[in-house]
Design a protein around this motif. Structure first.
Motif, PDB file in Angstrom:
ATOM      1  N   LYS A   1       5.504   6.754  -0.406  1.00  0.00           N
ATOM      2  CA  LYS A   1       5.738   6.111   0.887  1.00  0.00           C
ATOM      3  C   LYS A   1       5.109   4.719   0.862  1.00  0.00           C
ATOM      4  O   LYS A   1       3.924   4.588   0.540  1.00  0.00           O
ATOM      5  CB  LYS A   1       5.061   6.980   1.956  1.00  0.00           C
TER       6      LYS A   1
ATOM      7  N   VAL B   1       1.448   5.447  -0.700  1.00  0.00           N
ATOM      8  CA  VAL B   1       0.780   6.753  -0.808  1.00  0.00           C
ATOM      9  C   VAL B   1       1.803   7.777  -1.289  1.00  0.00           C
ATOM     10  O   VAL B   1       3.001   7.629  -1.052  1.00  0.00           O
ATOM     11  CB  VAL B   1       0.168   7.229   0.537  1.00  0.00           C
TER      12      VAL B   1
ATOM     13  N   PRO C   1       5.455  -1.902  16.776  1.00  0.00           N
ATOM     14  CA  PRO C   1       5.600  -0.482  17.110  1.00  0.00           C
ATOM     15  C   PRO C   1       4.547   0.406  16.438  1.00  0.00           C
ATOM     16  O   PRO C   1       4.033   0.056  15.367  1.00  0.00           O
ATOM     17  CB  PRO C   1       7.003  -0.127  16.603  1.00  0.00           C
ATOM     18  N   ASN C   2       4.279   1.542  17.048  1.00  0.00           N
ATOM     19  CA  ASN C   2       3.351   2.496  16.456  1.00  0.00           C
ATOM     20  C   ASN C   2       3.874   2.937  15.093  1.00  0.00           C
ATOM     21  O   ASN C   2       5.072   3.114  14.918  1.00  0.00           O
ATOM     22  CB  ASN C   2       3.217   3.733  17.361  1.00  0.00           C
ATOM     23  N   GLY C   3       2.968   3.076  14.153  1.00  0.00           N
ATOM     24  CA  GLY C   3       3.355   3.507  12.815  1.00  0.00           C
ATOM     25  C   GLY C   3       3.862   2.362  11.947  1.00  0.00           C
ATOM     26  O   GLY C   3       4.285   2.571  10.812  1.00  0.00           O
ATOM     27  N   GLY C   4       3.798   1.142  12.443  1.00  0.00           N
ATOM     28  CA  GLY C   4       4.312  -0.018  11.709  1.00  0.00           C
ATOM     29  C   GLY C   4       3.419  -0.463  10.556  1.00  0.00           C
ATOM     30  O   GLY C   4       3.858  -1.206   9.672  1.00  0.00           O
ATOM     31  N   GLY C   5       2.152  -0.041  10.576  1.00  0.00           N
ATOM     32  CA  GLY C   5       1.245  -0.384   9.477  1.00  0.00           C
ATOM     33  C   GLY C   5       0.081  -1.280   9.863  1.00  0.00           C
ATOM     34  O   GLY C   5      -0.640  -1.771   9.000  1.00  0.00           O
ATOM     35  N   LYS C   6      -0.142  -1.476  11.178  1.00  0.00           N
ATOM     36  CA  LYS C   6      -1.189  -2.401  11.627  1.00  0.00           C
ATOM     37  C   LYS C   6      -2.590  -1.932  11.227  1.00  0.00           C
ATOM     38  O   LYS C   6      -3.376  -2.707  10.673  1.00  0.00           O
ATOM     39  CB  LYS C   6      -1.121  -2.586  13.164  1.00  0.00           C
ATOM     40  N   SER C   7      -2.905  -0.672  11.520  1.00  0.00           N
ATOM     41  CA  SER C   7      -4.249  -0.170  11.182  1.00  0.00           C
ATOM     42  C   SER C   7      -4.443  -0.144   9.674  1.00  0.00           C
ATOM     43  O   SER C   7      -5.537  -0.453   9.180  1.00  0.00           O
ATOM     44  CB  SER C   7      -4.456   1.242  11.740  1.00  0.00           C
ATOM     45  N   THR C   8      -3.387   0.201   8.950  1.00  0.00           N
ATOM     46  CA  THR C   8      -3.476   0.215   7.491  1.00  0.00           C
ATOM     47  C   THR C   8      -3.782  -1.193   6.982  1.00  0.00           C
ATOM     48  O   THR C   8      -4.640  -1.370   6.111  1.00  0.00           O
ATOM     49  CB  THR C   8      -2.154   0.736   6.875  1.00  0.00           C
TER      50      THR C   8
ATOM     51  N   ILE D   1       3.689   2.137   2.874  1.00  0.00           N
ATOM     52  CA  ILE D   1       3.198   1.915   4.237  1.00  0.00           C
ATOM     53  C   ILE D   1       3.084   0.423   4.519  1.00  0.00           C
ATOM     54  O   ILE D   1       3.444  -0.040   5.596  1.00  0.00           O
ATOM     55  CB  ILE D   1       1.865   2.666   4.431  1.00  0.00           C
TER      56      ILE D   1
ATOM     57  N   TYR E   1       0.877  -1.174   0.000  1.00  0.00           N
ATOM     58  CA  TYR E   1       0.000   0.000   0.000  1.00  0.00           C
ATOM     59  C   TYR E   1       0.908   1.214   0.000  1.00  0.00           C
ATOM     60  O   TYR E   1       1.685   1.433   0.929  1.00  0.00           O
ATOM     61  CB  TYR E   1      -0.912   0.010   1.235  1.00  0.00           C
TER      62      TYR E   1
END
Ligand SMILES: Nc1ncnc2c1ncn2[C@@H]1O[C@H](COP(=O)(O)OP(=O)(O)O)[C@@H](O)[C@H]1O
Ligand SMILES: [Mg+2]
Length: 247
Positions: free
Chosen positions: A20, A13, A41-48, A22, A11
């Motif tokens: 980038k 963007v 870690p935060n920002g690792g791409g889990k929610s994406t 993601i 993915y």
């Protein structure tokens, strides 16, 4: 057998003049009936990743196979019909809608009060006090979160995804929430993916997946992954988030 099979998923963007990545060539297999915890870690791409599975974000390249069917280019509605649900942070509501109405909408049928009560008990709410309550600002964050989880249970899909259910709730609600997931672990037949930093949720997982920089860094049984996780820098991340969640 894999219920969910993700192959070389990306993915990307446009970020100013840069592209980038993601999600960056992610492979993941989720077996049917498992309780899987995704952390990292935060920002690792889990929610994406969760949004890509649900179809909220479009895939740049790669493939998502669900229950033997390629869903990469399917809409959110089609994926929902095939049996994927996603727990939003708070339940969707309109003026005048009651808890039972939400549960009926989720179930897609006129479930009885008894059935509705059953879902509410599963999330630790005293059903008779809640079934006819209006879904509005008079409910606390923890109550709304549990009602949202009850609607996911009422949907009864093959795959349910929860993105950091612990976020933004107080300590009392947090302890009840853990019980909800422990109970879900025992009673729900479908596959569950929970994105979480909470050691107590990781502790009930069959499998743990660590996502970092848009890729799967580690995947394995809880017994393989958790001790390692608690002994590394990711552990401080977990501890940090735990404190954050309990404030
Ligand atoms: N639409 C977007 N445009 C630019 N950056 C994004 C977009 N969506 C997510 N990101 C970035 O991608 C990274 C991964 O985000 P996210 O999936 O929310 O991580 P996690 O849930 O693991 O904390 C973050 O750095 C985030 O800022
Ligand atoms: Mg996230």
């Amino acid at each position: 057998m894999s219920l969910l099979s993700i192959k070389n998923l990306t993915y990307k963007v446009d970020d100013e003049n840069d592209v980038k990545e993601i999600i960056d060539g992610l492979d993941l297999e989720v077996e049917d009936g498992k309780f899987v915890c995704i952390t990292g870690p935060n920002g690792g791409g889990k929610s994406t990743l969760a949004k890509l599975i649900m179809g909220v974000n479009p895939t740049t390249s790669g493939q998502i196979i669900f229950d033997g069917e390629d869903i990469t280019n399917k809409s959110i509605t089609e994926r929902a019909k095939l049996g994927i649900s996603f727990a939003f942070q708070a339940p969707v509501h309109f003026k005048g809608i009651r808890v039972i109405d939400l549960l009926r909408l989720a179930a897609g049928s006129q479930i009885s009060v008894t059935e509705a009560c059953d879902y509410l008990s599963k999330v630790g709410l005293c059903a008779k006090d809640y079934v006819n309550r209006e879904v509005n600002g008079s409910l606390s964050g923890g109550e709304l979160k549990r009602i949202e989880i009850a609607t996911v249970l009422a949907r009864g899909t093959k795959l349910s995804i929860f993105d950091e259910p612990e976020a933004g709730i107080d300590l009392w609600s947090f302890q009840n929430l853990i019980k909800v997931f422990e109970n879900m672990r025992k009673t729900v037949k479908g596959t569950i993916i929970v994105i979480s930093h909470q050691e107590r949720i990781l502790n009930i997982a069959d499998e743990i997946v660590v996502i970092e920089n848009g890729r799967v860094k580690k995947q394995g049984s809880r017994d393989e992954i958790l001790p390692e996780l608690l002994g590394t820098s990711s552990a401080s991340n977990i501890a940090c988030n735990k404190l954050g969640g309990e404030q």
